[in-house]
Design a protein around this motif. Sequence first.
Motif, PDB file in Angstrom:
ATOM      1  N   SER A 208      31.872  16.211 -49.585  1.00 51.77           N
ATOM      2  CA  SER A 208      32.555  17.509 -49.533  1.00 51.77           C
ATOM      3  C   SER A 208      33.500  17.727 -50.706  1.00 51.77           C
ATOM      4  O   SER A 208      33.906  18.867 -50.971  1.00 51.77           O
ATOM      5  N   ARG A 209      33.888  16.665 -51.418  1.00 57.86           N
ATOM      6  CA  ARG A 209      34.698  16.853 -52.631  1.00 57.86           C
ATOM      7  C   ARG A 209      33.977  17.738 -53.637  1.00 57.86           C
ATOM      8  O   ARG A 209      34.610  18.419 -54.454  1.00 57.86           O
ATOM      9  N   HIS A 210      32.642  17.712 -53.568  1.00 58.00           N
ATOM     10  CA  HIS A 210      31.841  18.441 -54.553  1.00 58.00           C
ATOM     11  C   HIS A 210      31.053  19.590 -53.905  1.00 58.00           C
ATOM     12  O   HIS A 210      30.054  20.050 -54.473  1.00 58.00           O
ATOM     13  N   LYS A 214      34.183  26.263 -50.739  1.00 58.98           N
ATOM     14  CA  LYS A 214      35.416  25.555 -50.439  1.00 58.98           C
ATOM     15  C   LYS A 214      36.516  26.539 -50.050  1.00 58.98           C
ATOM     16  O   LYS A 214      36.453  27.724 -50.383  1.00 58.98           O
ATOM     17  N   CYS A 236      45.792  18.421 -45.187  1.00 58.72           N
ATOM     18  CA  CYS A 236      45.218  18.236 -46.518  1.00 58.72           C
ATOM     19  C   CYS A 236      45.631  19.304 -47.530  1.00 58.72           C
ATOM     20  O   CYS A 236      45.153  19.292 -48.657  1.00 58.72           O
ATOM     21  N   ASP A 245      42.959  18.647 -50.467  1.00 59.85           N
ATOM     22  CA  ASP A 245      42.135  17.430 -50.450  1.00 59.85           C
ATOM     23  C   ASP A 245      40.843  17.761 -49.713  1.00 59.85           C
ATOM     24  O   ASP A 245      40.778  17.744 -48.493  1.00 59.85           O
ATOM     25  N   TYR A 246      39.798  18.066 -50.484  1.00 55.59           N
ATOM     26  CA  TYR A 246      38.540  18.507 -49.876  1.00 55.59           C
ATOM     27  C   TYR A 246      37.807  17.392 -49.135  1.00 55.59           C
ATOM     28  O   TYR A 246      36.911  17.668 -48.337  1.00 55.59           O
ATOM     29  N   SER A 247      38.184  16.134 -49.378  1.00 56.56           N
ATOM     30  CA  SER A 247      37.541  15.049 -48.641  1.00 56.56           C
ATOM     31  C   SER A 247      38.007  15.027 -47.191  1.00 56.56           C
ATOM     32  O   SER A 247      37.344  14.461 -46.321  1.00 56.56           O
TER      33      SER A 247
END
Length: 510
Positions: A208-210, A214, A236, A245-247
Amino acid sequence: MLRKIRITLAVIFWALITWLLVDFTGTAHAYLGWMARVQFLPALLALNVGALLFVVALTFLFGRIYCSVICPLGVMQDVIAWFRKKKNKYSYSEEKHILRYGILALTGLLICTNLSYIAGLIAPYSTYGRIVGTMVAPLYKLANNYLAAVAENSGSYAVYSVDVWVKSGAALAISIVSWLVIAILAWRGGRTWCNTICPVGSVLGLISRHSVMKIRIDESACTRCGKCGRNCKSACIDTKTHTIDYSRCVACGDCIGECREGAISFSAAKPAAGTATTREHNAVNQGRRAVITSSALLAAGTLLKAQEKTTDGGLAVIEDKLKPSRNKLITPPGSVSLRNMTSHCTSCQLCVNSCPNDVLRPSSSLDRLMQPEVSYERGYCRPECNVCSQVCPTGAILPVTVEQRTAIQVGHAVWVRDNCLPVSDGEPCGLCARKCPAEAIQMVPLQAGVHKDGRRWLDADGKEIPREKLLLIPVVNEEKCIGCGACEQLCPSRPYSAIYVEGHEVHREI
């Protein structure tokens, strides 16, 4: 709009998968079995490539929407947190890198060393399955029995009663402790379990970071009120730096609903500097994206249908008997071997709660804690039944047809001479031979010199023995015995049966 649609989908998924876990009629499994198979860890253990690609693609496109809609344990945490009626109850916290990825590495090591049942203690689907199976399923059955009593008084037998009993004290204790820990963390910190302990959340967090879509903050429109960060259950959003913090973000949309300036959106591109979007424009875009998301999530949806349960007319209620001491455990038909069961099963309890014959229960043995094992105190494994093999989502129990089931030998019967009524009480019996569905038991004379002449039994002197005085004992043909346990369960000897089943470490076929 995004948040409302997400909550609606989450509630639907949560309600249906809970029903799937408590249903004992087979209705839910016929139509909703795919909900268990798209859970990440079961799909991984079963090497279900289609389900894994679906979850990965969904995460890459929309972030950790899986955690906020499809994962039942995640939705349960949201429900618990919702009962804490308090605004601005969260705050930003740094990611616990060492703890988070340390648990992920340990989980991977356990799976690689065939200790998936230990990994299942913190896996989200398995944890939720145990909680529902041991704490909710008995209440569901009690409610069913109440309806059955009401229907019977009205002259209707559309609803039938079932036995309600605690199948494993250890499983119940572990489930209660798990629920209390998760509930306390959810009450105080929202998604603390998901973003610190859950190994599935850590894996999806890396993807999910990428992700394409979003949660994004338009810095030019933000007034730094901090409401988004104080209402983020994933902790987050750092409002001081306008970073997310997308993770750990589960794309729940709560922050969008809290922002009164329209500075937060769920989009594929970061808003350009100096171009604050209006709330109305965001609402339109969010609605469109939500429709796309819902279409992807509900592509496998289906209608529910009632299904009647057939019975054999019922057996007389008999006194409970004690479990025999087996040298080798019995595993369900389709599990192939004890090793396959141990390496693939995550102890979600789906097969245990689905078994219509009450022969599966969670193991209390430390080497395979809470994994299903077969025992015949309350019923026997009917040769025409293959339910457990149809519902298992991990490959621990492989699908088998009814025809294949009748040829699988999960064990063989063993006769205990001192417990047998003809030997201990001098009373004729032969029930085990009459009830054996595989015809693997023959009765032979207990007395020496007795032989058969046509339909007559003669003693050593050639005199006919009256049938009421004839004492016959069972002899088991291990080549024909499939280990179904009919002989053990129906044996009238108490407290231990005069015949019981020893398991096969590797299943055989006739």
